[in-house]
Design a protein around this motif. Structure first.
Motif, PDB file in Angstrom:
ATOM      1  N   ASN A  20       1.087  -1.121   0.129  1.00  0.00           N
ATOM      2  CA  ASN A  20       0.261  -0.004  -0.058  1.00  0.00           C
ATOM      3  C   ASN A  20       1.010   1.331   0.079  1.00  0.00           C
ATOM      4  O   ASN A  20       0.159   2.390   0.023  1.00  0.00           O
ATOM      5  CB  ASN A  20      -1.184   0.075   1.240  1.00  0.00           C
ATOM      6  CG  ASN A  20      -1.857  -1.360   0.760  1.00  0.00           C
ATOM      7  OD1 ASN A  20      -2.786  -1.083  -0.113  1.00  0.00           O
ATOM      8  ND2 ASN A  20      -2.562  -1.027   2.198  1.00  0.00           N
ATOM      9  N   ARG A  21       2.030   0.781  -0.110  1.00  0.00           N
ATOM     10  CA  ARG A  21       2.781   2.113  -0.225  1.00  0.00           C
ATOM     11  C   ARG A  21       3.099   3.260   1.370  1.00  0.00           C
ATOM     12  O   ARG A  21       2.865   4.294   1.023  1.00  0.00           O
ATOM     13  CB  ARG A  21       3.138   3.227  -1.412  1.00  0.00           C
ATOM     14  CG  ARG A  21       2.622   2.090  -2.582  1.00  0.00           C
ATOM     15  CD  ARG A  21       4.226   2.595  -3.707  1.00  0.00           C
ATOM     16  NE  ARG A  21       4.103   2.290  -4.700  1.00  0.00           N
ATOM     17  CZ  ARG A  21       4.624   1.196  -4.996  1.00  0.00           C
ATOM     18  NH1 ARG A  21       6.259   0.595  -4.505  1.00  0.00           N
ATOM     19  NH2 ARG A  21       4.968   1.304  -6.584  1.00  0.00           N
ATOM     20  N   ALA A  22       2.744   2.380   2.027  1.00  0.00           N
ATOM     21  CA  ALA A  22       2.591   2.921   3.369  1.00  0.00           C
ATOM     22  C   ALA A  22       3.959   3.924   3.837  1.00  0.00           C
ATOM     23  O   ALA A  22       5.044   2.706   3.671  1.00  0.00           O
ATOM     24  CB  ALA A  22       2.207   2.174   4.307  1.00  0.00           C
ATOM     25  N   LYS A  23       3.845   4.900   4.722  1.00  0.00           N
ATOM     26  CA  LYS A  23       5.073   5.135   5.558  1.00  0.00           C
ATOM     27  C   LYS A  23       5.550   3.923   6.809  1.00  0.00           C
ATOM     28  O   LYS A  23       6.711   4.072   6.723  1.00  0.00           O
ATOM     29  CB  LYS A  23       5.201   7.000   5.606  1.00  0.00           C
ATOM     30  CG  LYS A  23       5.232   7.693   4.666  1.00  0.00           C
ATOM     31  CD  LYS A  23       5.267   8.755   5.328  1.00  0.00           C
ATOM     32  CE  LYS A  23       5.374   9.864   4.038  1.00  0.00           C
ATOM     33  NZ  LYS A  23       5.992   9.509   2.988  1.00  0.00           N
ATOM     34  N   GLU A  42      19.469  -3.254  10.410  1.00  0.00           N
ATOM     35  CA  GLU A  42      20.378  -3.310   9.909  1.00  0.00           C
ATOM     36  C   GLU A  42      21.239  -3.652   8.490  1.00  0.00           C
ATOM     37  O   GLU A  42      22.697  -3.443   7.813  1.00  0.00           O
ATOM     38  CB  GLU A  42      21.370  -4.496  11.201  1.00  0.00           C
ATOM     39  CG  GLU A  42      21.546  -3.991  12.218  1.00  0.00           C
ATOM     40  CD  GLU A  42      21.709  -5.110  12.989  1.00  0.00           C
ATOM     41  OE1 GLU A  42      22.600  -6.108  12.546  1.00  0.00           O
ATOM     42  OE2 GLU A  42      21.841  -4.973  13.923  1.00  0.00           O
ATOM     43  N   GLU A  43      20.121  -4.792   8.018  1.00  0.00           N
ATOM     44  CA  GLU A  43      20.422  -5.220   6.824  1.00  0.00           C
ATOM     45  C   GLU A  43      19.892  -3.607   6.110  1.00  0.00           C
ATOM     46  O   GLU A  43      20.013  -4.392   4.226  1.00  0.00           O
ATOM     47  CB  GLU A  43      19.625  -6.693   6.324  1.00  0.00           C
ATOM     48  CG  GLU A  43      20.692  -7.173   7.113  1.00  0.00           C
ATOM     49  CD  GLU A  43      22.083  -7.697   6.265  1.00  0.00           C
ATOM     50  OE1 GLU A  43      22.238  -7.377   5.170  1.00  0.00           O
ATOM     51  OE2 GLU A  43      22.691  -8.606   7.314  1.00  0.00           O
ATOM     52  N   GLY A  44      19.291  -2.900   6.114  1.00  0.00           N
ATOM     53  CA  GLY A  44      18.865  -2.189   5.348  1.00  0.00           C
ATOM     54  C   GLY A  44      17.757  -1.924   4.332  1.00  0.00           C
ATOM     55  O   GLY A  44      17.469  -1.237   3.184  1.00  0.00           O
ATOM     56  N   TYR A  45      16.603  -3.063   5.057  1.00  0.00           N
ATOM     57  CA  TYR A  45      15.366  -2.608   4.061  1.00  0.00           C
ATOM     58  C   TYR A  45      14.405  -1.717   5.114  1.00  0.00           C
ATOM     59  O   TYR A  45      13.311  -1.373   4.079  1.00  0.00           O
ATOM     60  CB  TYR A  45      14.797  -4.373   4.724  1.00  0.00           C
ATOM     61  CG  TYR A  45      15.582  -5.728   3.373  1.00  0.00           C
ATOM     62  CD1 TYR A  45      15.475  -5.522   2.594  1.00  0.00           C
ATOM     63  CD2 TYR A  45      16.681  -6.365   4.145  1.00  0.00           C
ATOM     64  CE1 TYR A  45      15.956  -5.920   1.897  1.00  0.00           C
ATOM     65  CE2 TYR A  45      17.289  -7.575   3.564  1.00  0.00           C
ATOM     66  CZ  TYR A  45      17.135  -7.011   1.985  1.00  0.00           C
ATOM     67  OH  TYR A  45      18.036  -7.933   1.123  1.00  0.00           O
ATOM     68  N   ILE A  46      14.150  -1.330   6.198  1.00  0.00           N
ATOM     69  CA  ILE A  46      13.931  -0.724   6.755  1.00  0.00           C
ATOM     70  C   ILE A  46      14.124   0.626   7.356  1.00  0.00           C
ATOM     71  O   ILE A  46      16.342   0.736   7.071  1.00  0.00           O
ATOM     72  CB  ILE A  46      13.112  -1.293   8.220  1.00  0.00           C
ATOM     73  CG1 ILE A  46      13.733  -1.406   9.259  1.00  0.00           C
ATOM     74  CG2 ILE A  46      11.884  -2.528   7.425  1.00  0.00           C
ATOM     75  CD1 ILE A  46      13.169  -2.039  10.270  1.00  0.00           C
ATOM     76  N   TYR A  66      12.190   3.362   0.822  1.00  0.00           N
ATOM     77  CA  TYR A  66      11.989   3.248  -0.722  1.00  0.00           C
ATOM     78  C   TYR A  66      12.909   3.625  -1.400  1.00  0.00           C
ATOM     79  O   TYR A  66      13.923   4.770  -0.241  1.00  0.00           O
ATOM     80  CB  TYR A  66      10.312   4.133  -0.808  1.00  0.00           C
ATOM     81  CG  TYR A  66       9.378   2.759   0.027  1.00  0.00           C
ATOM     82  CD1 TYR A  66       7.884   2.078  -0.560  1.00  0.00           C
ATOM     83  CD2 TYR A  66       9.162   3.941   0.732  1.00  0.00           C
ATOM     84  CE1 TYR A  66       7.078   1.361   0.149  1.00  0.00           C
ATOM     85  CE2 TYR A  66       7.766   2.931   2.063  1.00  0.00           C
ATOM     86  CZ  TYR A  66       6.442   2.384   0.903  1.00  0.00           C
ATOM     87  OH  TYR A  66       5.858   1.353   2.052  1.00  0.00           O
ATOM     88  N   SER A  67      12.781   3.548  -2.297  1.00  0.00           N
ATOM     89  CA  SER A  67      14.242   3.848  -3.491  1.00  0.00           C
ATOM     90  C   SER A  67      13.619   4.841  -3.747  1.00  0.00           C
ATOM     91  O   SER A  67      12.510   5.527  -3.643  1.00  0.00           O
ATOM     92  CB  SER A  67      14.292   2.912  -4.606  1.00  0.00           C
ATOM     93  OG  SER A  67      13.218   2.859  -5.585  1.00  0.00           O
ATOM     94  N   PRO A  68      14.694   5.633  -4.815  1.00  0.00           N
ATOM     95  CA  PRO A  68      14.508   7.256  -4.791  1.00  0.00           C
ATOM     96  C   PRO A  68      13.414   7.725  -5.427  1.00  0.00           C
ATOM     97  O   PRO A  68      13.192   9.128  -5.934  1.00  0.00           O
ATOM     98  CB  PRO A  68      15.387   8.288  -4.899  1.00  0.00           C
ATOM     99  CG  PRO A  68      16.692   6.748  -4.667  1.00  0.00           C
ATOM    100  CD  PRO A  68      16.451   6.084  -4.185  1.00  0.00           C
ATOM    101  N   THR A  69      13.269   6.866  -6.143  1.00  0.00           N
ATOM    102  CA  THR A  69      12.061   6.239  -7.452  1.00  0.00           C
ATOM    103  C   THR A  69      10.946   6.277  -6.376  1.00  0.00           C
ATOM    104  O   THR A  69       9.765   6.441  -7.692  1.00  0.00           O
ATOM    105  CB  THR A  69      12.272   5.428  -8.234  1.00  0.00           C
ATOM    106  OG1 THR A  69      12.559   4.845  -8.035  1.00  0.00           O
ATOM    107  CG2 THR A  69      13.884   5.712  -9.239  1.00  0.00           C
ATOM    108  N   GLY A  70      10.830   5.542  -5.486  1.00  0.00           N
ATOM    109  CA  GLY A  70       9.565   5.560  -4.891  1.00  0.00           C
ATOM    110  C   GLY A  70       9.571   3.761  -5.003  1.00  0.00           C
ATOM    111  O   GLY A  70       7.959   3.374  -4.155  1.00  0.00           O
ATOM    112  N   ASP A  71      10.078   3.283  -5.410  1.00  0.00           N
ATOM    113  CA  ASP A  71      10.314   1.365  -5.329  1.00  0.00           C
ATOM    114  C   ASP A  71      10.246   1.206  -3.644  1.00  0.00           C
ATOM    115  O   ASP A  71      11.165   1.454  -3.576  1.00  0.00           O
ATOM    116  CB  ASP A  71      10.861   0.754  -6.871  1.00  0.00           C
ATOM    117  CG  ASP A  71      10.804   1.234  -7.498  1.00  0.00           C
ATOM    118  OD1 ASP A  71       9.259   1.807  -7.891  1.00  0.00           O
ATOM    119  OD2 ASP A  71      11.644   1.703  -9.074  1.00  0.00           O
ATOM    120  N   PRO A  72       9.460   0.098  -3.620  1.00  0.00           N
ATOM    121  CA  PRO A  72       9.643  -0.297  -2.202  1.00  0.00           C
ATOM    122  C   PRO A  72      11.212  -1.624  -2.645  1.00  0.00           C
ATOM    123  O   PRO A  72      11.482  -1.577  -3.307  1.00  0.00           O
ATOM    124  CB  PRO A  72       8.744  -1.071  -1.576  1.00  0.00           C
ATOM    125  CG  PRO A  72       8.297  -1.582  -3.017  1.00  0.00           C
ATOM    126  CD  PRO A  72       8.320  -0.711  -3.945  1.00  0.00           C
TER     127      PRO A  72
END
Length: 132
Positions: A20-23, A42-46, A66-72
């Protein structure tokens, strides 16, 4: 609402929030869930997580990344070991998702650890989840 598997509930809430692209999303607080959130950070997923005291069990607010382009950043998050069928692995049998680009989360006798730390310390345990 009564449920048996807090880890599966946490992973499902994160999966739904990413879809749902929630923050951020809130999950119930437990030692294992805090360990999983720590590894994901630690692994950079959140981006991070906060423990919120509410007078009962408490909540963990997980801030998604999310990435700079908005992809999760999280493409797949899957529960491996289930309450009805536990999946214990030796250190040699712990999978390395996407040939090392993903992470396996393992519950060991020394706490919740990533697959990389398990290989470093030469310990196995219950394979909780895989993320990539």
């Amino acid at each position: 609402m009564a449920f048996n598997d807090s880890v599966a509930d946490m992973l499902t809430r994160i999966r739904n929030a990413v879809r749902n692209r929630a923050k951020s999303t809130n999950v119930l607080n437990s030692k294992v869930c805090r360990g999983i959130a720590q590894i994901l950070q630690e692994e950079g997923y959140i981006e991070g997580f906060d423990v919120i005291e509410d007078g009962r069990q408490g909540l963990i607010r997980v801030r998604l990344r999310y990435s700079p382009t908005g992809d999760p950043v999280i493409h797949s998050i899957k529960r491996e070991s289930k309450p009805g069928c536990r999946d214990y692995r030796n250190v040699e049998d712990i999978p390395s998702p996407l040939q090392g680009l993903g992470v396996s989360i393992v519950s060991t006798s020394q706490g919740v650890k990533s697959d990389r730390k398990c290989r470093e310390e030469r310990i196995g345990g219950e394979l909780l989840a895989t993320v990539y």
